[in-house]
Design an enzyme around this catalytic site. Sequence first.
Site, PDB file in Angstrom:
ATOM      1  N   LYS A  91     -12.541 -35.703  30.024  1.00  0.00           N
ATOM      2  CA  LYS A  91     -12.334 -37.074  30.477  1.00  0.00           C
ATOM      3  C   LYS A  91     -13.390 -37.453  31.511  1.00  0.00           C
ATOM      4  O   LYS A  91     -14.295 -36.665  31.807  1.00  0.00           O
ATOM      5  CB  LYS A  91     -10.913 -37.231  31.011  1.00  0.00           C
ATOM      6  N   ASP A 109     -12.730 -45.432  25.921  1.00  0.00           N
ATOM      7  CA  ASP A 109     -11.781 -45.721  26.993  1.00  0.00           C
ATOM      8  C   ASP A 109     -11.980 -47.105  27.592  1.00  0.00           C
ATOM      9  O   ASP A 109     -13.083 -47.455  28.026  1.00  0.00           O
ATOM     10  CB  ASP A 109     -11.904 -44.658  28.091  1.00  0.00           C
ATOM     11  N   GLU A 125     -14.416 -38.217  26.311  1.00  0.00           N
ATOM     12  CA  GLU A 125     -14.144 -39.603  26.685  1.00  0.00           C
ATOM     13  C   GLU A 125     -15.449 -40.313  27.009  1.00  0.00           C
ATOM     14  O   GLU A 125     -16.284 -39.786  27.746  1.00  0.00           O
ATOM     15  CB  GLU A 125     -13.207 -39.655  27.885  1.00  0.00           C
ATOM     16  N   LYS A 166       1.249 -38.057  29.668  1.00  0.00           N
ATOM     17  CA  LYS A 166       1.951 -38.804  30.723  1.00  0.00           C
ATOM     18  C   LYS A 166       3.449 -38.729  30.459  1.00  0.00           C
ATOM     19  O   LYS A 166       4.107 -39.699  30.076  1.00  0.00           O
ATOM     20  CB  LYS A 166       1.452 -40.243  30.760  1.00  0.00           C
ATOM     21  N   ARG A 215      26.889 -35.016  29.899  1.00  0.00           N
ATOM     22  CA  ARG A 215      25.781 -35.701  30.566  1.00  0.00           C
ATOM     23  C   ARG A 215      24.426 -35.243  30.049  1.00  0.00           C
ATOM     24  O   ARG A 215      23.508 -36.060  29.884  1.00  0.00           O
ATOM     25  CB  ARG A 215      25.883 -35.496  32.083  1.00  0.00           C
TER      26      ARG A 215
END
Length: 295
Positions: free
Chosen positions: A179, A234, A212, A147, A112
């Site tokens: 950011k 962005d 950013e 992410k 697995r």
Amino acid sequence: MGCFCYFCTVQNTPYLTSEALVDFIRTALREDVGDGDHSSLASIPADARNRARLLVKDEGVLAGVELALLIFKEVDPELQVEPLLADGARIKHGDVVLTVEGRAQSILTAERLVLNCMQRMSGIATHTAHLNSLLAGTKARLLDTRKTTPNFRICEKWAVLIGGGVNHRYGLFDMIILKDNHVDYAGGIRQAIEATQAYLARTGRKLPIEIETRTLAEVQQALDTGGIDRIMLDNMPPAQLREAVQLIAGRFSTEASGGITEHTIAEVAATGVDFISVGALTHSTKSLDLSLKAF
């Protein structure tokens, strides 16, 4: 110990070490096996020996073969594994990736974890390769993001490399990205950059700095302040991206980010940006269908 695999060598990926991979595998096995694989221990004689092969039931780009070899070795060093296809191979339904032979209980215990890793990694590599193909004829390079799935980042970023993408920073520690929230909390573009430069000087660290920007005015503020390595553009539409790239004029590398899909990525690349980051590479990818079957 240094880098472990071919992709580390060519892509300069210091996170892919033998120690890191073995630590990941042992943690994953503790989660899955606990105090024993009681299904196998209860039903299969301890001395039973068998074999299995890993079958492809999908189409795409294969990833995770090298990791699978390490997993089988960690579960049982006496397992004999023969890889028939390599990471990065184009695969189709019916292909055989590898065969494994040895203690039946060991094969079942490893099954697995091998499949979970390879299915997920192959899905990411396939998605990455597809988006990369849409950048043909431009200079843009495809980046991943942070992410990622907690405790599975090492595999997901490895899969991006296998698919032909480029790793962005691995974590919060190896690059500074200022950011929108950093900028807002710091009081503006200039304040965020100058505070960062002071921090690096004070702590003796040498880390690349990316800022950013959300508007052309913020791009100009970043240019006026300087002391950075890359400007992130962005959620800018293509026309604004093109204008921003012209404004920056090669003084710093550029990265387009925010909501970019397979339907928009080619147009974004055509604006002249150096990098395009796509979080969906790791957070919204369908796994490929693989199975391990006795034979």
